[in-house]
Design an enzyme around this catalytic site. Sequence first.
Site, PDB file in Angstrom:
ATOM      1  N   ASP A   1       7.143  -0.520  -3.967  1.00 11.80           N
ATOM      2  CA  ASP A   1       5.768  -1.025  -4.061  1.00 11.80           C
ATOM      3  C   ASP A   1       5.242  -1.529  -2.721  1.00 11.80           C
ATOM      4  OD1 ASP A   1       3.420  -1.702  -5.592  1.00 11.80           O
ATOM      5  OD2 ASP A   1       4.055  -3.795  -5.589  1.00 11.80           O
TER       6      ASP A   1
ATOM      7  N   SER B   1      -1.977  -3.227  -7.298  1.00 14.27           N
ATOM      8  CA  SER B   1      -1.318  -2.200  -8.093  1.00 14.27           C
ATOM      9  C   SER B   1      -1.743  -2.329  -9.552  1.00 14.27           C
ATOM     10  CB  SER B   1       0.203  -2.343  -7.987  1.00 14.27           C
ATOM     11  OG  SER B   1       0.627  -2.277  -6.638  1.00 14.27           O
TER      12      SER B   1
ATOM     13  N   GLN C   1       2.002   5.811  -8.516  1.00 12.70           N
ATOM     14  CA  GLN C   1       1.338   4.526  -8.710  1.00 12.70           C
ATOM     15  C   GLN C   1      -0.168   4.696  -8.562  1.00 12.70           C
ATOM     16  OE1 GLN C   1       1.279   1.126  -5.660  1.00 12.70           O
ATOM     17  NE2 GLN C   1       2.747   0.344  -7.127  1.00 12.70           N
TER      18      GLN C   1
END
Length: 289
Positions: free
Chosen positions: A207, A231, A281
């Site tokens: 991430d 996110s 993502q």
Amino acid sequence: MTNPAESLVDLLDLEQIEVNIFRGRSPQESLQRVFGGQVAGQALVAAGRTTDGERPVHSLHAYFLRPGRPGVPIVYQVERVRDGRSFTTRRVTAVQQGRTIFNLTASFHKPEEGPFEHQLPPARKVPDPESLPTVAEEIREHLGALPEQLERMARRQPFDIRYVDRLRWSAEDVEGAEPRSAVWMRAVGPLGDDPLVHTCALTYASDMTLLDAVRIPVEPLWGPRSFDMASLDHAMWFHRPFRADEWFLYDQESPIAVGGRGLARGRIYNLEGQLIVSVVQEGLFRKLG
């Protein structure tokens, strides 16, 4: 001072407070919200702690629902959805101050031999990681010194990150740039021999830079930002065993950004060029001011 890799292992070592309930620390930092990779990594630890340990994680799908508050513990509640002959499924809900901030579904697969194998090779040939400067070295080269806040962050950074392409610092640098980015990464110190720790550490790392690919054609990655980003969801598929304290190449691209949302996908390779993890993502982007 504690090695940042040891601090990461400690961060992922949850306290079990009931059979299916775990509590994780959330360090007090200057960030507006808890780092998403931390929550995802801790949630995966909680899921793995309720299995027999004989089945590695093969996939996870997660949603970031609310921003977490730094310095406030996070409770992870695990639902044992299924224990089959080959697959184990767990659903994890992360709660902070009575509010659900994150949920994750993880699937574990008993290792088995497949009838065939294939993979796409890396999209391009890249330099060896040892030949590239660290992020801190690139910033020092450009600014002459590392700003105090970045110096503190660099000392706590659990991963060595080296961008394959040099950092862009101006609007001219990003003009015409494709929405692609690649970085070499590895933990800054040994993470032990527990495969679950390595899987959760790489989940943490996944991430850190993925949404860079969305921003690259729009603004420099370093310096003042024009956009706030967060996110929204995160999915990973784990293909082969790996160690997160050994170099891995994170090749990232953004096929589309529209409606305030940008999609990014990444392929993670080991030094031998084997694809070990796939990541997708979506992030939310809003103009500041």
